[in-house]
Design an enzyme around this catalytic site. Structure first.
Site, mmCIF file in Angstrom:
data_model
loop_
_atom_site.group_PDB
_atom_site.id
_atom_site.type_symbol
_atom_site.label_atom_id
_atom_site.label_comp_id
_atom_site.label_asym_id
_atom_site.label_seq_id
_atom_site.Cartn_x
_atom_site.Cartn_y
_atom_site.Cartn_z
ATOM 1 N N GLU A 130 0.848 -1.188 0.000
ATOM 2 C CA GLU A 130 0.000 0.000 0.000
ATOM 3 C C GLU A 130 0.890 1.246 0.000
ATOM 4 O O GLU A 130 2.099 1.155 0.251
ATOM 5 C CB GLU A 130 -0.908 -0.012 1.227
ATOM 6 C CG GLU A 130 -1.859 -1.200 1.251
ATOM 7 C CD GLU A 130 -2.830 -1.164 2.428
ATOM 8 O OE1 GLU A 130 -2.769 -0.200 3.226
ATOM 9 O OE2 GLU A 130 -3.647 -2.091 2.524
ATOM 10 N N ILE A 160 1.541 -3.218 -7.783
ATOM 11 C CA ILE A 160 1.023 -4.565 -7.936
ATOM 12 C C ILE A 160 1.455 -5.158 -9.273
ATOM 13 O O ILE A 160 1.007 -4.731 -10.347
ATOM 14 C CB ILE A 160 -0.510 -4.591 -7.821
ATOM 15 C CG1 ILE A 160 -0.954 -3.914 -6.517
ATOM 16 C CG2 ILE A 160 -1.027 -6.016 -7.916
ATOM 17 C CD1 ILE A 160 -0.337 -4.489 -5.253
ATOM 18 N N THR A 161 2.341 -6.145 -9.215
ATOM 19 C CA THR A 161 2.788 -6.849 -10.418
ATOM 20 C C THR A 161 1.627 -7.652 -10.998
ATOM 21 O O THR A 161 0.897 -8.315 -10.267
ATOM 22 C CB THR A 161 3.954 -7.786 -10.067
ATOM 23 O OG1 THR A 161 5.041 -7.008 -9.578
ATOM 24 C CG2 THR A 161 4.412 -8.571 -11.288
ATOM 25 N N ALA A 176 -10.660 -5.311 10.562
ATOM 26 C CA ALA A 176 -11.292 -4.097 11.090
ATOM 27 C C ALA A 176 -10.254 -2.983 11.072
ATOM 28 O O ALA A 176 -9.061 -3.225 10.834
ATOM 29 C CB ALA A 176 -11.809 -4.321 12.501
ATOM 30 N N GLU A 245 9.442 -17.099 -1.550
ATOM 31 C CA GLU A 245 9.320 -15.928 -2.410
ATOM 32 C C GLU A 245 10.657 -15.195 -2.513
ATOM 33 O O GLU A 245 11.055 -14.734 -3.589
ATOM 34 C CB GLU A 245 8.245 -14.995 -1.863
ATOM 35 C CG GLU A 245 6.832 -15.583 -1.987
ATOM 36 C CD GLU A 245 5.788 -14.741 -1.273
ATOM 37 O OE1 GLU A 245 6.021 -13.519 -1.108
ATOM 38 O OE2 GLU A 245 4.741 -15.289 -0.890
ATOM 39 N N GLY A 342 31.630 0.314 -21.538
ATOM 40 C CA GLY A 342 31.852 1.705 -21.913
ATOM 41 C C GLY A 342 30.539 2.396 -22.236
ATOM 42 O O GLY A 342 29.486 2.087 -21.664
ATOM 43 N N GLY A 343 30.570 3.313 -23.189
ATOM 44 C CA GLY A 343 29.389 4.077 -23.560
ATOM 45 C C GLY A 343 28.246 3.220 -24.055
ATOM 46 O O GLY A 343 27.067 3.564 -23.854
ATOM 47 N N GLY A 366 9.971 -7.785 -2.137
ATOM 48 C CA GLY A 366 10.136 -9.018 -1.383
ATOM 49 C C GLY A 366 10.632 -8.777 0.030
ATOM 50 O O GLY A 366 11.066 -9.708 0.721
ATOM 51 N N GLY A 367 10.567 -7.529 0.467
ATOM 52 C CA GLY A 367 11.189 -7.111 1.729
ATOM 53 C C GLY A 367 12.523 -6.469 1.401
ATOM 54 O O GLY A 367 13.385 -7.091 0.759
#
Length: 387
Positions: A130, A160-161, A176, A245, A342-343, A366-367
């Site tokens: 969230e 959210i994937t 609640a 996970e 390199g570049g 995943g934390g």
């Protein structure tokens, strides 16, 4: 490219790896740039993956799966990472959402949802994060208040994937109002229910072919028989699955590091500076030798963790160690390999550039790795970590 043989895989696993590699090379790689621009992969590729038997491979056969184990799941993660493919979000669907339904759902729920996930007809997303609740699940504010035989769901989720394409949303909500409580309820919410709204697709630094969005729930009514486990008892269920996970993230990180080493080896063989191949400079050779050694060490630890997870014995600390160490390794590896390009390493058409951008989030989701260190540290003194 590993020196030590990976003896954890059977001949059946080797066959699966070959099939997966061909699928990703044929069905995903040619279209990946297009999907990066769109910010989402089409549903058609999910269907083709289902037809190829590459979704939810670790589910039991009675739900339509090939009935492999979690070593097979690791193979699919590795093969997708090997090609630098940030999408589609197959592993979230197959190895995060589906196991929750398998492990904590009723038989009716399993038969209602899992076969459709195996076939690719239904796409799953896990809906935890969230705006004010990331690694700390106790900060979740979304509520699922029971009214008779229904829950009334209200709240907002983000990052959210599979959020744009998902049909089945595994939502964590409080029973609640209340901040800081560990009481969470896990509910599978069909995305077409009244009151479910998708926000815009978030424009990310990397992982561009994997759709990520906000979700909003306004007085969404969901039958009680969509709940996994018991009301208010979701936090321990989430904790049980977190080690696996996090190991999935580590698996992808090591595979990406290995791919980056191979891309850099090939590039430095061909590229010259001051009339000498980049690969012939001692700095290049020593840097790649260091990277190679660290990858071998990481792979050995990940493979040992895979043995444990396949026995359902991988603990929280080992999962945290794997996630923390391997994603930090990936960050160092990609930074050094990009430098050796390199570049050209800064040009999006080169896989090293896209992998560099994709890799950064692995130390967050995943934390966060700060949380991983905290989990590990707690075991030094108490021996009893929390997820």
């Amino acid at each position: 490219m590993t020196i030590l043989p990976r003896e954890i895989f059977s001949p059946e696993h080797v066959t699966l790896r070959d099939s997966a590699r061909k699928f990703f090379e044929r069905e995903v790689l040619p279209y990946h740039r297009e999907w990066e621009k769109a910010g989402v992969a089409p549903r058609s590729v999910w269907k083709r993956a289902g037809e190829a038997g590459l979704l939810c491979v670790a589910l039991p056969e009675e739900y339509g799966s090939a009935g492999f184990d979690r070593l097979a799941s690791a193979i699919l993660i590795e093969e997708q990472a090997r090609l630098g493919l940030s999408g589609p979000g197959f592993s979230t669907h197959s190895d995060i959402v589906a196991p929750y339904i398998l492990n904590y759902g009723t038989e009716e729920q399993k038969r209602r949802w899992l076969p459709a996930m195996v076939s690719g007809d239904k796409i799953g997303a896990i809906v935890l994060t969230e705006p004010s609740a990331g690694s700390d699940l106790r900060a979740i504010r979304t509520t699922a208040v029971r009214e008779g035989d229904e829950f009334v769901l209200n709240g907002q989720k983000t990052f959210i994937t599979n959020g744009q394409c998902a049909d089945l949303l595994l939502v964590a909500a409080k029973p609640a109002q209340g901040f800081g409580s560990k009481k969470l309820t896990l509910i599978v919410v069909e995305a077409d229910r009244r009151g479910v709204a998708r926000g815009k697709n978030l424009e990310k630094i990397g992982m561009k072919a994997q759709d990520t969005c906000e979700l909003f729930f306004e007085n969404v009514r969901v039958p009680v028989n969509n709940m996994l486990g018991e009301e208010g008892a979701g936090f321990p269920l989430l904790s049980k699955e977190l080690a696996w996970e996090r190991l999935q993230i580590a698996i992808g990180a090591v595979a990406t590091s290995t791919a980056a080493l191979e891309w850099t080896r090939d590039y430095t063989r061909d590229r010259k500076a001051f009339g000498t191949k980049i690969a012939d400079f001692q700095n290049t050779r020593f840097r790649l030798a260091e990277i190679k050694t660290e990858i071998e060490i990481a792979q050995a630890f990940v493979d040992r963790c895979l043995v444990e997870v396949n026995r359902s014995k991988l603990d929280v600390t080992a999962g945290a160690m794997a996630k923390y160490w391997c994603t930090e390794l990936m960050g160092r590896t990609l930074d050094q390999c990009l430098q050796l390009h390199g570049g050209y390493g800064y040009i999006w058409e080169y896989p090293i550039a896209r992998a560099y951008a994709d890799a950064r989030v692995h130390r967050i989701y995943g934390g966060s790795n700060e949380i991983m260190r905290e989990i590990i540290a707690r075991t030094i003194w108490s021996g009893a970590p929390e997820a």
